[in-house]
Design a protein around this motif. Structure first.
Motif, PDB file in Angstrom:
ATOM      1  N   UNK A 199       0.837  -1.200   0.000  1.00 11.36           N
ATOM      2  CA  UNK A 199       0.000   0.000   0.000  1.00 11.36           C
ATOM      3  C   UNK A 199       0.874   1.253   0.000  1.00 11.36           C
ATOM      4  N   UNK A 200       2.040   1.197   0.627  1.00 13.39           N
ATOM      5  CA  UNK A 200       2.936   2.355   0.618  1.00 13.39           C
ATOM      6  C   UNK A 200       3.606   2.547  -0.737  1.00 13.39           C
ATOM      7  N   UNK A 201       3.847   1.448  -1.454  1.00 12.47           N
ATOM      8  CA  UNK A 201       4.349   1.583  -2.826  1.00 12.47           C
ATOM      9  C   UNK A 201       3.338   2.329  -3.696  1.00 12.47           C
ATOM     10  N   UNK A 202       2.071   1.983  -3.524  1.00 17.04           N
ATOM     11  CA  UNK A 202       1.026   2.682  -4.262  1.00 17.04           C
ATOM     12  C   UNK A 202       0.940   4.132  -3.835  1.00 17.04           C
ATOM     13  N   UNK A 203       1.032   4.388  -2.547  1.00 18.09           N
ATOM     14  CA  UNK A 203       0.909   5.742  -2.012  1.00 18.09           C
ATOM     15  C   UNK A 203       2.044   6.646  -2.469  1.00 18.09           C
ATOM     16  N   UNK A 204       3.265   6.153  -2.404  1.00 20.56           N
ATOM     17  CA  UNK A 204       4.430   7.008  -2.628  1.00 20.56           C
ATOM     18  C   UNK A 204       4.826   7.088  -4.098  1.00 20.56           C
ATOM     19  N   UNK A 205       4.701   5.966  -4.818  1.00 19.13           N
ATOM     20  CA  UNK A 205       5.241   5.935  -6.186  1.00 19.13           C
ATOM     21  C   UNK A 205       4.221   5.519  -7.232  1.00 19.13           C
ATOM     22  N   UNK A 206       2.919   5.566  -6.902  1.00 16.06           N
ATOM     23  CA  UNK A 206       1.849   5.256  -7.861  1.00 16.06           C
ATOM     24  C   UNK A 206       2.022   3.853  -8.459  1.00 16.06           C
ATOM     25  N   UNK A 207       2.428   2.896  -7.653  1.00 18.09           N
ATOM     26  CA  UNK A 207       2.666   1.536  -8.141  1.00 18.09           C
ATOM     27  C   UNK A 207       1.360   0.749  -8.134  1.00 18.09           C
ATOM     28  N   UNK A 208       1.005   0.166  -9.261  1.00 19.86           N
ATOM     29  CA  UNK A 208      -0.208  -0.632  -9.349  1.00 19.86           C
ATOM     30  C   UNK A 208       0.003  -1.985  -8.679  1.00 19.86           C
ATOM     31  N   UNK A 209      -1.081  -2.707  -8.432  1.00 16.01           N
ATOM     32  CA  UNK A 209      -0.964  -4.036  -7.835  1.00 16.01           C
ATOM     33  C   UNK A 209      -0.212  -4.993  -8.765  1.00 16.01           C
ATOM     34  N   UNK A 210      -0.387  -4.832 -10.062  1.00 12.04           N
ATOM     35  CA  UNK A 210       0.339  -5.684 -11.012  1.00 12.04           C
ATOM     36  C   UNK A 210       1.845  -5.469 -10.905  1.00 12.04           C
ATOM     37  N   UNK A 211       2.248  -4.204 -10.836  1.00  8.63           N
ATOM     38  CA  UNK A 211       3.676  -3.913 -10.731  1.00  8.63           C
ATOM     39  C   UNK A 211       4.228  -4.303  -9.360  1.00  8.63           C
ATOM     40  N   UNK A 212       3.420  -4.175  -8.315  1.00 11.53           N
ATOM     41  CA  UNK A 212       3.861  -4.609  -6.984  1.00 11.53           C
ATOM     42  C   UNK A 212       4.130  -6.109  -6.976  1.00 11.53           C
ATOM     43  N   UNK A 213       3.240  -6.872  -7.636  1.00 13.11           N
ATOM     44  CA  UNK A 213       3.440  -8.313  -7.731  1.00 13.11           C
ATOM     45  C   UNK A 213       4.735  -8.646  -8.468  1.00 13.11           C
ATOM     46  N   UNK A 214       5.014  -7.909  -9.540  1.00 11.93           N
ATOM     47  CA  UNK A 214       6.244  -8.156 -10.289  1.00 11.93           C
ATOM     48  C   UNK A 214       7.472  -7.835  -9.444  1.00 11.93           C
TER      49      UNK A 214
END
Length: 626
Positions: A203-218
């Motif tokens: 959730x912090x990756x999404x918050x800080x760097x606009x990372x989608x769930x797909x990219x977080x999984x990668x």
């Protein structure tokens, strides 16, 4: 290594050390000293001998540390070192690591259902007050256990009350009752569990760097997963999927919400995994929509200005709110301003307007559609649909769709696939006007073939950067909607700010004056400085007289600079706009839930920074929501 008899003889020489040194303490001494082996070598005055034997005496700093950590006297510490020095020097940390232990459990413990990491319920006895069992001790029900994957840096049953206990929750009568608090390991599917800290990282990756769930999984699969811990014979993939990350984020957020409100999460066990939290998500969405963000009552030195009364009377404070809209949204009903959610994001109409699917898509035409078309049998209408099909599949149109995402980061692979596969992508091919003049009049024919997208998100932000509330505008951003939002957010007596800074505040002023709204006596409406200088006509007398920010001395410092940051909302919108590609294909429930969660977490970070910088953040009485 020394024999037990030799060790006992050595310990007996030191202040009754053999009697006070327990097995646990002895093991801890060996473990701590083993971790310090390199530090011992580097702190020795003379290098160790060639046969790499342990030194007779510890370096002073190491000696003092072990004495303090073990709560031993200096003499007792020397005795421990003399007894265990050879054990410490020969101790291999790699052979006694968690990974090494895991390999031993995997090789020798599987047939006995013993593993290095097993997930148990947080209790050993049934906590159901209606249970009639005598001892209430939980007993393992599965003979084989359940193979699971825990992403990180077995069930029990009691017969008397028919309750099954799992790591996160108990089940009775097809109802899941989660244990209070947020578990360390969160179950996201039957075989996949994610550590709480890893879910927080996503959730912090999404918050800080606009990372989608797909990219977080990668990111996790490429950088953090350990192939050596993935048995090939288990028969399922160990890779994280975007759905797993969404489940982890939503479970984490909901469980935190229920913890903060001192409640226990109860959901249906029979639902599909993707629908289990639906009611809880909708409940929190409604709470945020009606009451705003938890930081709604925030104020600090950057968003409130205090004035002293020179006559000796009590002073007063001036509060300011800044409002603006950002053009992000989600699929919605094609009927203008309809707020009802779609049953599925690919549909064009909500359930209440679904009958319009069978009518011609040309504006104003109520004739039924013909087979394999979205228009009636009218030749002009059919030609418009054929033109739409040709334009919608063209390469230049796909390029425009990508340009219109308006994001600061490149879209992920899922977004690109959606753009290529979707023939009814939002904001693209939705409206099509006939080039020829209509026989019915001068107005050209218009058709809406694709889905509609909500118009924008309206934000209300304190000048310090804390986001007070947001609202979805479905058809357009209008002055009456902005005023209605203002009244909803600050409905409690005494909560209305003294100033509303908005790029169309002259429109707000005109509307309040035309409708004889008493709000006009409570709030001033200056246009923000940039829009006033660049986008408002000098000939607009009302704007110049009533909305000129320079006419409000409470907004200006003694040196002529602005006290409040009137552009803070636009700066916040720049951050929020980065989520356009992530949010644009979400259904209404998930869209609102994720957006509220991101805003809430950003507010927490903002308040922490304000406090660190000495701006004294606090809350207006009775307005701090949890």
């Amino acid at each position: 290594m020394s024999s037990l008899h030799g060790i006992h003889e050595i310990l007996s020489k030191y202040d009754d050390l053999s009697h006070i040194l327990t097995m646990e303490k002895a093991m801890r001494f060996v473990w701590l000293a083993s971790y310090l082996k390199q530090a011992i070598i580097h702190r020795l005055k003379k290098a160790p001998s060639i046969d790499d034997t342990a030194p007779l005496n510890l370096p002073p700093a190491i000696h003092q540390f072990l004495a303090s950590a073990m709560q031993l006297t200096s003499q007792q510490t020397s005795g421990c070192w003399e007894a265990f020095q050879n054990t410490v020097w020969d101790y291999s940390l790699s052979e006694h690591s968690l990974d090494a232990d895991s390999q031993l459990f995997y090789a020798h413990g599987r047939e006995h259902r013993l593993m290095s990491r097993s997930l148990y319920p947080p209790m050993t006895r049934c906590n159901n007050p209606l249970c009639t069992a005598e001892d209430k001790i939980l007993k393992v029900t599965s003979k084989t256990g359940r193979r699971i994957v825990v992403y990180t840096f077995c069930s029990f049953h009691i017969t008397a009350c028919n309750t099954t206990y799992h790591n996160n929750y108990s089940i009775q009568n097809r109802t899941r009752t989660y244990y209070p608090g947020v578990p360390e390991i969160i179950e996201v599917s039957k075989h996949h569990f994610i550590h709480r800290d890893v879910a927080t990282m996503f959730i912090n990756l999404t918050l800080i760097s606009w990372t989608s769930t797909s990219n977080s999984a990668e990111i996790y699969n490429l950088c953090l997963s350990k192939p050596e811990n993935q048995p090939a014979e288990w028969g399922f993939s160990f890779d994280l999927r975007s759905e797993d990350i969404w489940e982890a984020i939503s479970h984490l957020a909901i469980l935190e919400h229920f913890k903060e409100t001192n409640r226990v999460l109860i959901i249906s066990h029979g639902s599909e995994q993707k629908d289990r939290l639906k009611e809880a998500i909708q409940e929190r969405n409604t709470l945020f929509m009606e009451k705003g963000q938890p930081e709604r009552g925030h104020y600090c030195e950057k968003c409130v200005r205090f004035f002293d009364d020179k006559t000796g009377s009590p002073g007063y404070m001036v509060r300011t709110i800044v409002s603006d809209g950002v053009t992000i949204g989600h699929p919605c009903c094609n009927v203008a301003h309809c707020p009802q959610p779609l049953l599925h994001k690919r549909k064009r109409f909500c359930p209440g307007h679904e009958y319009l699917e069978g009518l011609c898509a040309v504006e104003g035409c109520l004739d039924p559609i013909i087979e394999d078309s979205m228009t009636c049998n009218n030749l002009k209408h059919r030609e418009m649909y054929k033109t739409y099909q040709k334009r919608n599949g063209a390469n230049f149109q796909l390029k425009k769709r990508l340009e219109r995402t308006e994001v600061s980061n490149p879209p992920d692979e899922d977004t690109l696939n959606q753009l290529q596969e979707s023939h009814d992508a939002p904001n693209e091919g939705i409206e099509l006007a006939c080039d020829q003049k209509s026989s019915d009049g001068n107005r050209p024919l218009r058709a809406r073939f694709g889905r509609c997208q909500t118009h924008s998100e309206q934000l209300m932000v304190r000048p310090c950067g804390v986001i007070v509330a947001r609202a979805t505008f479905f058809g357009s951003e209008t002055v009456p909607q902005t005023i209605a939002m203002l009244k909803q957010v600050f409905r409690e007596p005494g909560s209305m700010p003294e100033y509303l800074i908005y790029d169309n505040c002259c429109g707000v002023y005109n509307h309040l004056q035309a409708t004889f709204d008493p709000l006009l006596c409570k709030i001033s409406c200056p246009v923000d400085a940039f829009h006033f200088d660049c986008k408002h006509k000098s000939s607009d007398i009302i704007c110049r007289e009533h909305c000129n920010p320079r006419k409000f001395p409470e907004l200006v410092n003694d040196d002529g600079t602005w006290y409040f940051n009137s552009s803070k909302c636009e700066q916040t919108n720049a951050w929020l706009g980065g989520y356009h590609a992530i949010l644009r294909e979400m259904g209404a429930d998930r869209y609102n839930f994720l957006l509220d969660e991101l805003i809430m977490r950003k507010n927490r970070n903002t308040v922490q920074k304000l406090e660190k910088d000495g701006h004294l953040p606090s809350y207006i009485l009775n307005l701090h929501l949890t």
